[in-house]
Structure formats: C-alpha cells, structure tokens
Design a protein around this motif. Structure first.
Motif, PDB file in Angstrom:
ATOM      1  N   GLU A  10       5.277   8.945 -10.968  1.00 39.11           N
ATOM      2  CA  GLU A  10       4.358   7.816 -10.830  1.00 39.11           C
ATOM      3  C   GLU A  10       2.971   8.275 -11.251  1.00 39.11           C
ATOM      4  O   GLU A  10       2.485   9.319 -10.794  1.00 39.11           O
ATOM      5  N   PRO A  59      -8.408   5.955  -5.116  1.00 36.83           N
ATOM      6  CA  PRO A  59      -8.142   4.659  -5.749  1.00 36.83           C
ATOM      7  C   PRO A  59      -8.282   3.478  -4.781  1.00 36.83           C
ATOM      8  O   PRO A  59      -8.644   2.388  -5.210  1.00 36.83           O
ATOM      9  N   ASP A  60      -8.009   3.703  -3.506  1.00 35.68           N
ATOM     10  CA  ASP A  60      -8.160   2.617  -2.540  1.00 35.68           C
ATOM     11  C   ASP A  60      -9.600   2.107  -2.487  1.00 35.68           C
ATOM     12  O   ASP A  60      -9.856   0.984  -2.080  1.00 35.68           O
ATOM     13  N   ILE A  97     -10.161   0.727  -6.928  1.00 36.58           N
ATOM     14  CA  ILE A  97      -9.272  -0.288  -7.544  1.00 36.58           C
ATOM     15  C   ILE A  97      -9.648  -1.701  -7.072  1.00 36.58           C
ATOM     16  O   ILE A  97      -9.816  -2.601  -7.904  1.00 36.58           O
ATOM     17  N   ILE A 147     -10.624  -3.899 -14.033  1.00 32.57           N
ATOM     18  CA  ILE A 147      -9.232  -3.456 -13.924  1.00 32.57           C
ATOM     19  C   ILE A 147      -8.471  -3.720 -15.229  1.00 32.57           C
ATOM     20  O   ILE A 147      -7.524  -2.999 -15.548  1.00 32.57           O
ATOM     21  N   SER A 184      -1.831  -4.003 -11.257  1.00 31.78           N
ATOM     22  CA  SER A 184      -2.428  -4.818 -10.206  1.00 31.78           C
ATOM     23  C   SER A 184      -2.110  -6.292 -10.447  1.00 31.78           C
ATOM     24  O   SER A 184      -1.887  -6.722 -11.574  1.00 31.78           O
ATOM     25  N   ASP A 198       6.544  -2.849  -5.575  1.00 32.42           N
ATOM     26  CA  ASP A 198       5.812  -1.802  -4.877  1.00 32.42           C
ATOM     27  C   ASP A 198       5.524  -2.214  -3.432  1.00 32.42           C
ATOM     28  O   ASP A 198       5.440  -3.404  -3.135  1.00 32.42           O
ATOM     29  N   ASP A 199       5.352  -1.219  -2.573  1.00 31.60           N
ATOM     30  CA  ASP A 199       4.936  -1.464  -1.182  1.00 31.60           C
ATOM     31  C   ASP A 199       5.820  -2.477  -0.480  1.00 31.60           C
ATOM     32  O   ASP A 199       5.331  -3.318   0.286  1.00 31.60           O
ATOM     33  N   ARG A 234       5.445   3.401   2.481  1.00 33.08           N
ATOM     34  CA  ARG A 234       5.293   4.619   3.284  1.00 33.08           C
ATOM     35  C   ARG A 234       5.235   4.337   4.781  1.00 33.08           C
ATOM     36  O   ARG A 234       5.704   5.136   5.594  1.00 33.08           O
ATOM     37  N   GLU A 282       8.920   5.761  -0.342  1.00 33.64           N
ATOM     38  CA  GLU A 282       7.607   6.374  -0.571  1.00 33.64           C
ATOM     39  C   GLU A 282       7.202   7.246   0.614  1.00 33.64           C
ATOM     40  O   GLU A 282       7.540   6.946   1.757  1.00 33.64           O
ATOM     41  N   GLY A 283       6.427   8.259   0.325  1.00 35.15           N
ATOM     42  CA  GLY A 283       5.768   9.002   1.394  1.00 35.15           C
ATOM     43  C   GLY A 283       6.694   9.805   2.291  1.00 35.15           C
ATOM     44  O   GLY A 283       6.476   9.903   3.499  1.00 35.15           O
ATOM     45  N   GLU A 324       7.677  12.946   3.971  1.00 29.21           N
ATOM     46  CA  GLU A 324       6.936  14.176   4.291  1.00 29.21           C
ATOM     47  C   GLU A 324       7.776  15.202   5.031  1.00 29.21           C
ATOM     48  O   GLU A 324       7.429  16.377   5.076  1.00 29.21           O
ATOM     49  N   PRO A 338       0.803  14.543  -5.850  1.00 28.98           N
ATOM     50  CA  PRO A 338       0.378  14.175  -7.211  1.00 28.98           C
ATOM     51  C   PRO A 338      -0.265  15.380  -7.888  1.00 28.98           C
ATOM     52  O   PRO A 338      -0.953  16.159  -7.244  1.00 28.98           O
TER      53      PRO A 338
HETATM   54  P1  C2E Z   1       0.809   3.305  -4.054  1.00 24.92           P
HETATM   55  O1  C2E Z   1       1.184   2.651  -5.324  1.00 24.92           O
HETATM   56  O2  C2E Z   1       1.552   2.902  -2.840  1.00 24.92           O
HETATM   57  O3  C2E Z   1       0.924   4.870  -4.323  1.00 24.92           O
HETATM   58  C1  C2E Z   1       1.410   5.783  -3.396  1.00 24.92           C
HETATM   59  C2  C2E Z   1       0.287   6.444  -2.649  1.00 24.92           C
HETATM   60  O4  C2E Z   1       0.842   7.253  -1.616  1.00 24.92           O
HETATM   61  C3  C2E Z   1      -0.555   7.387  -3.504  1.00 24.92           C
HETATM   62  O5  C2E Z   1      -1.886   7.333  -2.990  1.00 24.92           O
HETATM   63  C4  C2E Z   1       0.080   8.743  -3.206  1.00 24.92           C
HETATM   64  O6  C2E Z   1      -0.786   9.826  -3.456  1.00 24.92           O
HETATM   65  C5  C2E Z   1       0.378   8.582  -1.746  1.00 24.92           C
HETATM   66  N1  C2E Z   1       1.444   9.469  -1.281  1.00 24.92           N
HETATM   67  C6  C2E Z   1       2.537   9.880  -1.950  1.00 24.92           C
HETATM   68  N2  C2E Z   1       3.323  10.653  -1.185  1.00 24.92           N
HETATM   69  C7  C2E Z   1       2.721  10.738   0.014  1.00 24.92           C
HETATM   70  C8  C2E Z   1       3.057  11.413   1.249  1.00 24.92           C
HETATM   71  O7  C2E Z   1       4.078  12.068   1.392  1.00 24.92           O
HETATM   72  N3  C2E Z   1       2.187  11.245   2.274  1.00 24.92           N
HETATM   73  C9  C2E Z   1       1.042  10.528   2.173  1.00 24.92           C
HETATM   74  N4  C2E Z   1       0.244  10.449   3.231  1.00 24.92           N
HETATM   75  N5  C2E Z   1       0.700   9.885   1.028  1.00 24.92           N
HETATM   76  C10 C2E Z   1       1.530   9.988  -0.037  1.00 24.92           C
HETATM   77  P2  C2E Z   1      -3.139   7.241  -3.958  1.00 24.92           P
HETATM   78  O8  C2E Z   1      -2.913   8.091  -5.167  1.00 24.92           O
HETATM   79  O9  C2E Z   1      -4.347   7.491  -3.126  1.00 24.92           O
HETATM   80  O10 C2E Z   1      -3.135   5.739  -4.429  1.00 24.92           O
HETATM   81  C11 C2E Z   1      -3.371   4.698  -3.526  1.00 24.92           C
HETATM   82  C12 C2E Z   1      -3.089   3.363  -4.147  1.00 24.92           C
HETATM   83  O11 C2E Z   1      -3.997   3.068  -5.196  1.00 24.92           O
HETATM   84  C13 C2E Z   1      -1.712   3.271  -4.759  1.00 24.92           C
HETATM   85  O12 C2E Z   1      -0.761   3.063  -3.745  1.00 24.92           O
HETATM   86  C14 C2E Z   1      -1.898   2.099  -5.697  1.00 24.92           C
HETATM   87  O13 C2E Z   1      -1.773   0.883  -4.989  1.00 24.92           O
HETATM   88  C15 C2E Z   1      -3.340   2.253  -6.123  1.00 24.92           C
HETATM   89  N6  C2E Z   1      -3.379   2.864  -7.458  1.00 24.92           N
HETATM   90  C16 C2E Z   1      -3.354   4.167  -7.821  1.00 24.92           C
HETATM   91  N7  C2E Z   1      -3.406   4.304  -9.155  1.00 24.92           N
HETATM   92  C17 C2E Z   1      -3.453   3.056  -9.663  1.00 24.92           C
HETATM   93  C18 C2E Z   1      -3.524   2.518 -11.003  1.00 24.92           C
HETATM   94  O14 C2E Z   1      -3.515   3.235 -12.025  1.00 24.92           O
HETATM   95  N8  C2E Z   1      -3.568   1.157 -11.119  1.00 24.92           N
HETATM   96  C19 C2E Z   1      -3.556   0.334 -10.030  1.00 24.92           C
HETATM   97  N9  C2E Z   1      -3.596  -1.007 -10.248  1.00 24.92           N
HETATM   98  N10 C2E Z   1      -3.479   0.798  -8.784  1.00 24.92           N
HETATM   99  C20 C2E Z   1      -3.434   2.141  -8.584  1.00 24.92           C
END
Ligand code: C2E
Ligand code: CA
Ligand code: CA
Ligand code: CA
Length: 285
Positions: free
Chosen positions: A58, A73-74, A77, A86, A121, A181-182, A205, A242-243, A245, A269
């Motif tokens: 991903e 990104p939270d 974005i 975006i 998005s 997603d989600d 997650r 997802e997620g 651990e 990542p």
């Molecule tokens: P998401 O799509 O649900 O991505 C998964 C998030 O969970 C990612 O956070 C990832 O780093 C995190 N994650 C993965 N495995 C684990 C784990 O085992 N434990 C925990 N605590 N976290 C884990 P990230 O990278 O901070 O991204 C957050 C959100 O930002 C993403 O949620 C997605 O909705 C958005 N995002 C990130 N990149 C993009 C992008 O290129 N475009 C758009 N539109 N949204 C993005």
C-alpha cells in the motif's frame, strides 16, 4: 463556562486563534509542497496470512515539511480535500505508484510483481476527467492496470451516482482492482457489497485491535469479523485485515480464513529503497 467570566473566554479565544493560524499556515505551505518536492511515498507490505508471501504494497503518502518535520497524512489529507489540492496530489501519488512498478519490473518477473494499492479520496471521485488523467499516466509509464489497486472508503462508494458508477466501470475495464477501505467504520452495509464491482475488502484496524484486548477475547468483535469475512468470501471478495500487530491477532484472523494482512507485525511503511530490498528478499520465500 459563561459564568466564569471574561478571563476564560480570552484564554479560549486565544487558543482557537492559535490553532486557526497554524492551520492557515499549513494550508499555505501545502500549496507549495508538491512543487517543492516535499511529498514522499512510503510502502507497506500486504502479505498472505497463510503463506506469509508478499502480495501487495500500500502506498502511503508522507509530507516532509521543512520546519515541522514529517506531517502525518491524517493532518494534511483532509486539508487538501477541502482546498481541492487533493486532485493534483492524487495524480502525483498515482504516478509514483506507476513509476515504482516500472522500476520493479526491471528487477522482477512480471508474474511475481506485487500490486501497488493507492488510496483514492472520496473527493477525487468528483475530479473532472479523472479516468482520462489516469490513462495518460498509465500510458506514459507503460503500466498495466492489473498491477494497481485503488482503495476507496465505503462511504464514498455508497454515493451511487452516475459519475461514480462510470468511474468504477472504467476501472474494471482497465483491470484496476477496487478495495473498500476502512470497512466497518462508516455506515457499512454488507448488502452493498454485491452491488459494487469490489474485489477486496479491508477490515479497519479498530476491529483488529479489539479482537483481543489485553489477553481478553472480545466475542462481539470476533463474531462481526468472522461474519464479515465469510460473507465477503461468499461474494468472491478477498479480505485484508489492517493493523495486525500481534501474533495472537494474526492467528485469530488466519483461523477465520482472512486472506491477507497488513501491519507492524509484518512490516511498517518503508521508503522506496527499503521496499525494493524487502521485495527482493521476499521473492524466493
Ligand atoms: P489507511 O488507508 O487506513 O492506511 C492505514 C494506516 O494504518 C496507515 O497510516 C498505516 O501506516 C497505519 N498502520 C499500518 N499498520 C499498522 C499497525 O500495525 N499499527 C498501527 N497503529 N498503524 C498501522 P498513515 O500512513 O498514517 O495514513 C493514515 C491515513 O491517511 C490512511 O489510512 C489514508 O486514509 C490516508 N492516506 C495516506 N496516504 C494517502 C494518499 O496517498 N491518498 C489519500 N487520499 N489518503 C491517504
Ligand atoms: Ca488505505
Ligand atoms: Ca485502510
Ligand atoms: Ca484504516
């Protein structure tokens, strides 16, 4: 709070203004971030829970801000969605994925190439001529649609508008897979699952997290997750959790026949170079 007098108000107002100013500053910086090359792509592996084989990465966007450091990104974005930035950022991300695939194709046989999943998005579904723009990038980089997946949240997909349906149809023609997603966080309705051209469902997650809480099995969550996986399978939809651990979470989900997993247990990542290394290390497993 009103009775507390003016002092309270002033503190409150001052605090609000500080936040607003910070957000406005971030917004200004965001306008230049793309041009200044401050966005980075990170890649997180998605593995088969049975064989532990790498199946996909991903792409997760990162913003390397010159003074604030890495902005998550939270934070940026939603801001980019509000300002419309975006659109350009989404195309940049898509292009990164295609270029990365192109690079990996030189190192790896095509049939062993992992797919790259890109987040889309909800706002981007309203981008004028989105598919034409993606086509230009696909052609320029010589990328086949079947090496790409798009992750879209369920709430975005529920808007069953003509425009969304056309986009989903076009993705299908290009063999770009669609992942919800989600899953479970919105007003999810499993009944939609068989009306949408979806190949993958990603369990959020928060569910994985509460399967087992401090050694304690959480029966409610377990039943929901089990039922979701089995319904998805009956509709020929694959499931990613997802997620993940912990080993316990992995074992539990594997026991429910969940297909794929993503999480810190497998890998965090990674920057492109590390991801390439990970890919090469995992080829002969
Ligand atoms: P998401 O799509 O649900 O991505 C998964 C998030 O969970 C990612 O956070 C990832 O780093 C995190 N994650 C993965 N495995 C684990 C784990 O085992 N434990 C925990 N605590 N976290 C884990 P990230 O990278 O901070 O991204 C957050 C959100 O930002 C993403 O949620 C997605 O909705 C958005 N995002 C990130 N990149 C993009 C992008 O290129 N475009 C758009 N539109 N949204 C993005
Ligand atoms: Ca995602
Ligand atoms: Ca997700
Ligand atoms: Ca999530």
């Amino acid at each position: 709070a009103k009775e507390k007098g003016r002092g309270t108000y002033q503190v409150f107002d001052g605090h609000m203004r500080e936040q607003e100013v910070a957000m406005a500053a971030l917004e200004v910086d965001l306008y230049q971030a793309l041009e200044l090359g401050q966005f980075k792509a990170a890649y997180q592996p998605i593995v088969c829970l049975e064989s532990q084989r790498l199946v996909s990465f991903e792409l997760l966007m990162r913003w390397q801000h010159p003074t604030l450091g890495m902005v998550p990104p939270d934070k940026f974005i939603p801001l980019a969605e509000e300002t419309g930035q975006i659109f350009d950022m989404g195309l940049w991300v898509f292009e990164q994925a295609c270029q990365q695939l192109q690079q990996w194709r030189e190192l790896v046989d095509e049939h062993r190439l992992p797919t790259i999943a890109v987040n889309l998005s909800a706002v981007q579904l309203n981008q004028p001529n989105l598919i034409d723009k993606l086509d230009v990038i696909l052609a320029r980089t010589g990328t086949k649609g079947r090496h790409l997946k798009l992750e879209i949240t369920e709430t975005a997909l529920m808007e069953n508008t003509q425009a969304v349906n056309e986009i989903l149809g076009s993705l299908r023609e290009r063999h770009i897979e669609l992942a919800i997603d989600d899953f479970g966080t919105g007003y999810s309705s499993l009944s939609y699952l068989d009306q949408l051209p979806v190949q993958v469902l990603k369990i959020d997650r928060s569910f994985v997290n509460s399967l087992i809480d401090r050694g304690e099995e959480h029966e409610g969550t377990q039943e929901i997750v089990k039922a979701t996986i089995s319904l998805a399978h009956s509709l020929k939809v694959k499931v990613v959790a997802e997620g993940i651990e912990t080993e316990d979470q992995w074992r539990t989900l594997h026991g429910y026949h969940c297909d794929f997993g993503q999480g810190y247990l497998f890998a965090k990542p990674m920057w492109p170079d590390q991801a390439t290394e990970y890919l090469l290390d995992n080829l002969d497993r």
